[in-house]
Design a protein around this motif. Structure first.
Motif, PDB file in Angstrom:
ATOM      1  N   GLY A   1     -10.824  49.681  92.205  1.00 47.63           N
ATOM      2  CA  GLY A   1     -10.185  48.526  92.653  1.00 47.63           C
ATOM      3  C   GLY A   1     -10.525  47.304  91.875  1.00 47.63           C
ATOM      4  O   GLY A   1     -10.304  46.123  92.050  1.00 47.63           O
ATOM      5  N   ARG A   2     -11.603  47.502  90.823  1.00 43.46           N
ATOM      6  CA  ARG A   2     -11.941  46.469  89.965  1.00 43.46           C
ATOM      7  C   ARG A   2     -11.570  46.669  88.544  1.00 43.46           C
ATOM      8  O   ARG A   2     -11.605  47.708  88.065  1.00 43.46           O
ATOM      9  N   ILE A   3     -11.171  45.826  87.712  1.00 45.56           N
ATOM     10  CA  ILE A   3     -10.576  45.628  86.529  1.00 45.56           C
ATOM     11  C   ILE A   3     -11.577  44.977  85.642  1.00 45.56           C
ATOM     12  O   ILE A   3     -12.038  44.156  86.117  1.00 45.56           O
ATOM     13  N   ARG A   4     -11.516  45.530  84.410  1.00 42.40           N
ATOM     14  CA  ARG A   4     -12.299  44.636  83.125  1.00 42.40           C
ATOM     15  C   ARG A   4     -11.777  44.748  81.829  1.00 42.40           C
ATOM     16  O   ARG A   4     -10.925  45.981  81.710  1.00 42.40           O
ATOM     17  N   GLY A   5     -11.711  43.959  81.147  1.00 39.39           N
ATOM     18  CA  GLY A   5     -11.305  44.097  79.748  1.00 39.39           C
ATOM     19  C   GLY A   5     -11.665  43.057  78.850  1.00 39.39           C
ATOM     20  O   GLY A   5     -12.507  42.211  79.246  1.00 39.39           O
ATOM     21  N   ARG A   6     -11.057  42.998  77.920  1.00 42.99           N
ATOM     22  CA  ARG A   6     -11.231  42.050  76.804  1.00 42.99           C
ATOM     23  C   ARG A   6      -9.923  41.918  75.646  1.00 42.99           C
ATOM     24  O   ARG A   6      -9.028  42.727  75.675  1.00 42.99           O
ATOM     25  N   LEU A   7     -10.113  40.498  75.043  1.00 40.48           N
ATOM     26  CA  LEU A   7      -9.015  40.444  74.031  1.00 40.48           C
ATOM     27  C   LEU A   7      -9.546  40.404  72.856  1.00 40.48           C
ATOM     28  O   LEU A   7     -10.627  40.346  72.577  1.00 40.48           O
ATOM     29  N   ASP A   8      -8.654  40.832  71.649  1.00 42.70           N
ATOM     30  CA  ASP A   8      -9.113  40.866  70.531  1.00 42.70           C
ATOM     31  C   ASP A   8      -9.352  39.449  70.025  1.00 42.70           C
ATOM     32  O   ASP A   8      -9.105  38.483  70.638  1.00 42.70           O
ATOM     33  N   PRO A   9     -10.415  39.168  69.135  1.00 41.49           N
ATOM     34  CA  PRO A   9     -11.174  37.998  68.917  1.00 41.49           C
ATOM     35  C   PRO A   9      -9.934  37.160  68.346  1.00 41.49           C
ATOM     36  O   PRO A   9      -9.008  37.953  67.629  1.00 41.49           O
ATOM     37  N   TYR A  10      -9.674  35.810  68.410  1.00 43.07           N
ATOM     38  CA  TYR A  10      -8.753  34.760  67.822  1.00 43.07           C
ATOM     39  C   TYR A  10      -9.390  33.620  67.458  1.00 43.07           C
ATOM     40  O   TYR A  10     -10.115  33.193  67.946  1.00 43.07           O
ATOM     41  N   PRO A  11      -8.633  33.004  66.628  1.00 33.64           N
ATOM     42  CA  PRO A  11      -9.030  31.736  66.276  1.00 33.64           C
ATOM     43  C   PRO A  11      -8.685  30.297  67.210  1.00 33.64           C
ATOM     44  O   PRO A  11      -7.594  30.569  67.849  1.00 33.64           O
ATOM     45  N   ASP A  12      -9.514  29.524  67.633  1.00 31.79           N
ATOM     46  CA  ASP A  12      -9.350  28.435  68.530  1.00 31.79           C
ATOM     47  C   ASP A  12      -8.545  27.521  67.775  1.00 31.79           C
ATOM     48  O   ASP A  12      -8.643  27.074  66.736  1.00 31.79           O
ATOM     49  N   PRO A  13      -7.315  27.070  68.733  1.00 31.96           N
ATOM     50  CA  PRO A  13      -6.514  26.490  67.923  1.00 31.96           C
ATOM     51  C   PRO A  13      -7.071  24.833  67.578  1.00 31.96           C
ATOM     52  O   PRO A  13      -6.320  24.174  66.743  1.00 31.96           O
ATOM     53  N   GLU A  14      -8.007  24.369  68.337  1.00 30.67           N
ATOM     54  CA  GLU A  14      -8.409  23.163  67.906  1.00 30.67           C
ATOM     55  C   GLU A  14      -9.439  23.054  66.837  1.00 30.67           C
ATOM     56  O   GLU A  14      -9.547  22.336  65.876  1.00 30.67           O
ATOM     57  N   CYS A  15     -10.604  24.176  66.786  1.00 28.36           N
ATOM     58  CA  CYS A  15     -11.567  24.132  65.835  1.00 28.36           C
ATOM     59  C   CYS A  15     -11.376  25.304  64.825  1.00 28.36           C
ATOM     60  O   CYS A  15     -11.972  25.199  63.906  1.00 28.36           O
TER      61      CYS A  15
ATOM     62  N   CYS B   1     -12.490  28.060  65.051  1.00 29.26           N
ATOM     63  CA  CYS B   1     -13.549  28.876  65.076  1.00 29.26           C
ATOM     64  C   CYS B   1     -13.283  30.396  65.836  1.00 29.26           C
ATOM     65  O   CYS B   1     -12.195  30.011  66.668  1.00 29.26           O
ATOM     66  N   MET B   2     -13.887  31.341  65.893  1.00 32.40           N
ATOM     67  CA  MET B   2     -13.294  32.430  66.366  1.00 32.40           C
ATOM     68  C   MET B   2     -13.852  32.480  67.992  1.00 32.40           C
ATOM     69  O   MET B   2     -14.814  31.856  68.377  1.00 32.40           O
ATOM     70  N   VAL B   3     -12.955  33.041  68.686  1.00 33.56           N
ATOM     71  CA  VAL B   3     -13.117  33.124  70.224  1.00 33.56           C
ATOM     72  C   VAL B   3     -13.179  34.441  70.726  1.00 33.56           C
ATOM     73  O   VAL B   3     -12.264  35.188  70.099  1.00 33.56           O
ATOM     74  N   GLU B   4     -13.960  34.942  71.646  1.00 36.27           N
ATOM     75  CA  GLU B   4     -13.970  36.302  72.138  1.00 36.27           C
ATOM     76  C   GLU B   4     -13.849  35.786  73.695  1.00 36.27           C
ATOM     77  O   GLU B   4     -14.625  35.299  74.377  1.00 36.27           O
ATOM     78  N   THR B   5     -12.958  36.662  74.486  1.00 34.14           N
ATOM     79  CA  THR B   5     -12.631  36.588  75.846  1.00 34.14           C
ATOM     80  C   THR B   5     -12.793  38.035  76.485  1.00 34.14           C
ATOM     81  O   THR B   5     -12.234  39.080  76.206  1.00 34.14           O
ATOM     82  N   VAL B   6     -13.427  37.643  77.625  1.00 34.24           N
ATOM     83  CA  VAL B   6     -13.590  38.791  78.342  1.00 34.24           C
ATOM     84  C   VAL B   6     -13.175  38.570  79.833  1.00 34.24           C
ATOM     85  O   VAL B   6     -13.229  37.634  80.338  1.00 34.24           O
ATOM     86  N   PHE B   7     -12.742  39.699  80.680  1.00 34.10           N
ATOM     87  CA  PHE B   7     -12.292  39.238  82.028  1.00 34.10           C
ATOM     88  C   PHE B   7     -12.448  40.282  82.750  1.00 34.10           C
ATOM     89  O   PHE B   7     -12.675  41.547  82.559  1.00 34.10           O
TER      90      PHE B   7
ATOM     91  N   GLU C   1     -17.253  30.560  68.967  1.00 34.69           N
ATOM     92  CA  GLU C   1     -18.150  30.650  67.985  1.00 34.69           C
ATOM     93  C   GLU C   1     -18.877  29.139  67.739  1.00 34.69           C
ATOM     94  O   GLU C   1     -17.972  27.912  67.817  1.00 34.69           O
ATOM     95  N   SER C   2     -20.140  29.086  67.744  1.00 39.00           N
ATOM     96  CA  SER C   2     -20.705  27.857  67.445  1.00 39.00           C
ATOM     97  C   SER C   2     -20.797  26.848  68.833  1.00 39.00           C
ATOM     98  O   SER C   2     -20.894  25.633  68.490  1.00 39.00           O
ATOM     99  N   ARG C   3     -20.520  27.344  69.843  1.00 35.49           N
ATOM    100  CA  ARG C   3     -20.781  26.621  71.051  1.00 35.49           C
ATOM    101  C   ARG C   3     -21.410  27.021  72.168  1.00 35.49           C
ATOM    102  O   ARG C   3     -21.306  28.471  72.383  1.00 35.49           O
TER     103      ARG C   3
END
Length: 174
Positions: A116-130, A132-138, A156-158
């Motif tokens: 009943g629990r789900i987990r996952g991730r997105l491919d890394p992508y560039p943040d539209p503001e900076c 820099c690369m973003v990695e997301t897990v859910f 990245e760098s934050r």
């Protein structure tokens, strides 16, 4: 979610709805009974607490399959639009109107379901503001025809992650 963001989300789901058959494959791990829980067509949205960004989520999983098809649409807030958000090199992932980038399709790269629990991730992508690369897990839970959870985006760098919520509902069976 405010009215403007809600309207943009509906617009983006509509724009990308025609692309559903071309959504990238997503490996899904889990026991057959757990995968059965995810069977169907799902749509929903997410909201970032800090940036106010919101967007749509869409995926589907056919019976007996361990591969889903889906993506996340990163809708850019009004401030990013006014600042002239960056266009990506892979233009197929960008939704534009009148030459202005409105949204970006992000690829769900992995999903696992257990008990009943789900987990996952997105491919890394560039943040539209900076840029820099973003990695997301859910992570989240399933209850009947609704999946609901939280996510953390590591920029990245934050120091520290950005956090938000997401939910999807089952709208049909493939």
């Amino acid at each position: 979610m405010n009215l403007s963001a809600g309207i943009r989300t509906v617009l983006f789901v509509g724009v990308l709805g025609g692309c559903a058959s071309r959504l990238p494959p997503v490996p899904v791990a889990g026991l057959p009974a757990d995968l059965q829980t995810l069977r169907g067509e799902w749509v929903g949205e997410y909201q970032d607490y800090e940036t106010g960004r919101a967007g749509s989520i869409r995926f589907s999983l056919e019976a007996g399959s361990d591969t889903a098809h889906g993506d996340v649409v990163l809708a850019l807030p009004e401030s990013d639009l006014r600042a002239g958000a960056r266009a990506r090199e892979e233009e197929a992932n960008v939704v534009e109107s009148g030459g202005v980038q409105l949204a970006e399709r992000l690829r769900i790269s992995f999903v696992a379901m257990a008990g009943g629990r789900i987990r996952g991730r997105l491919d890394p992508y560039p943040d539209p503001e900076c840029g820099c690369m973003v990695e997301t897990v859910f992570v989240g839970t399933v209850a009947a025809d609704t999946l609901r959870g939280t996510y953390r985006s590591f920029v990245e760098s934050r120091p520290g992650p950005r956090e938000g919520t997401w939910h999807v509902v089952r709208i049909g069976w493939p």
